[in-house]
Write a protein that holds these residues in place. Sequence first.
Motif, mmCIF file in Angstrom:
data_model
loop_
_atom_site.group_PDB
_atom_site.id
_atom_site.type_symbol
_atom_site.label_atom_id
_atom_site.label_comp_id
_atom_site.label_asym_id
_atom_site.label_seq_id
_atom_site.Cartn_x
_atom_site.Cartn_y
_atom_site.Cartn_z
ATOM 1 N N TRP A 62 0.816 -1.217 0.000
ATOM 2 C CA TRP A 62 0.000 0.000 0.000
ATOM 3 C C TRP A 62 0.850 1.269 0.000
ATOM 4 O O TRP A 62 0.337 2.342 -0.267
ATOM 5 C CB TRP A 62 -0.967 -0.011 1.186
ATOM 6 N N ARG A 63 2.133 1.144 0.268
ATOM 7 C CA ARG A 63 3.029 2.315 0.270
ATOM 8 C C ARG A 63 3.640 2.593 -1.104
ATOM 9 O O ARG A 63 4.364 3.555 -1.264
ATOM 10 C CB ARG A 63 4.138 2.125 1.307
ATOM 11 N N VAL A 64 3.354 1.736 -2.089
ATOM 12 C CA VAL A 64 3.806 1.949 -3.468
ATOM 13 C C VAL A 64 2.548 2.273 -4.268
ATOM 14 O O VAL A 64 1.645 1.449 -4.367
ATOM 15 C CB VAL A 64 4.530 0.708 -4.029
ATOM 16 N N VAL A 65 2.486 3.499 -4.805
ATOM 17 C CA VAL A 65 1.204 4.039 -5.268
ATOM 18 C C VAL A 65 1.264 4.597 -6.686
ATOM 19 O O VAL A 65 2.338 4.833 -7.242
ATOM 20 C CB VAL A 65 0.718 5.131 -4.291
ATOM 21 N N ARG A 66 0.082 4.876 -7.196
ATOM 22 C CA ARG A 66 -0.063 5.519 -8.506
ATOM 23 C C ARG A 66 0.310 6.993 -8.400
ATOM 24 O O ARG A 66 0.083 7.633 -7.374
ATOM 25 C CB ARG A 66 -1.511 5.386 -8.975
ATOM 26 N N GLY A 74 -9.390 -2.184 -6.873
ATOM 27 C CA GLY A 74 -9.634 -3.515 -6.339
ATOM 28 C C GLY A 74 -9.125 -3.717 -4.921
ATOM 29 O O GLY A 74 -9.467 -4.689 -4.272
ATOM 30 N N HIS A 75 -8.306 -2.780 -4.451
ATOM 31 C CA HIS A 75 -7.727 -2.899 -3.110
ATOM 32 C C HIS A 75 -7.950 -1.628 -2.290
ATOM 33 O O HIS A 75 -7.284 -1.414 -1.283
ATOM 34 C CB HIS A 75 -6.215 -3.180 -3.217
ATOM 35 N N GLU A 76 -8.886 -0.789 -2.752
ATOM 36 C CA GLU A 76 -9.079 0.524 -2.123
ATOM 37 C C GLU A 76 -9.385 0.437 -0.630
ATOM 38 O O GLU A 76 -8.771 1.155 0.155
ATOM 39 C CB GLU A 76 -10.234 1.290 -2.811
ATOM 40 N N LEU A 80 -7.002 1.809 2.235
ATOM 41 C CA LEU A 80 -7.491 2.928 3.043
ATOM 42 C C LEU A 80 -7.384 2.622 4.533
ATOM 43 O O LEU A 80 -6.988 3.483 5.324
ATOM 44 C CB LEU A 80 -8.928 3.257 2.645
ATOM 45 N N GLU A 81 -7.685 1.389 4.927
ATOM 46 C CA GLU A 81 -7.528 0.997 6.334
ATOM 47 C C GLU A 81 -6.078 1.165 6.781
ATOM 48 O O GLU A 81 -5.812 1.667 7.871
ATOM 49 C CB GLU A 81 -7.942 -0.474 6.526
ATOM 50 N N ARG A 82 -5.154 0.752 5.935
ATOM 51 C CA ARG A 82 -3.725 0.874 6.268
ATOM 52 C C ARG A 82 -3.314 2.338 6.350
ATOM 53 O O ARG A 82 -2.583 2.727 7.255
ATOM 54 C CB ARG A 82 -2.865 0.162 5.217
#
Length: 112
Positions: A62-66, A74-76, A80-82
């Motif tokens: 989750w720390r590697v992003v667009r 698909g993993h939003e 977001l929780e993280r």
Amino acid sequence: MGAMAGPTHSLPEYADRVLTAAEVIPPGRVLTYGDIARRLGEGGPRQVGRVMALYGAAVPWWRVVRADGRLLPGHERRALERYRAEGTPLRDGTAPGDMPRLDLRRARWDGG
């Protein structure tokens, strides 16, 4: 590394470098796919994204992003929780009911 690789398969060297780069991003901070490619001096955002899609479950994916700050399709909800747990800077979505986006100006890690 190599947590996802079986005993007869070794992790490709580039993939190992991408995952190592992802592992050192501190909680509450992010790097884009392009940031990681530039740091490695090899590949580009698509190559980094491919590595993360294949092997990223072993690292804080989750720390590697667009680059546009949108959450990974698909993993939003999991991402977001993280982000909320780690205090990652977010911006509200542009329309009511939109998913928040990362505030890249504040969340992007400088590597220091």
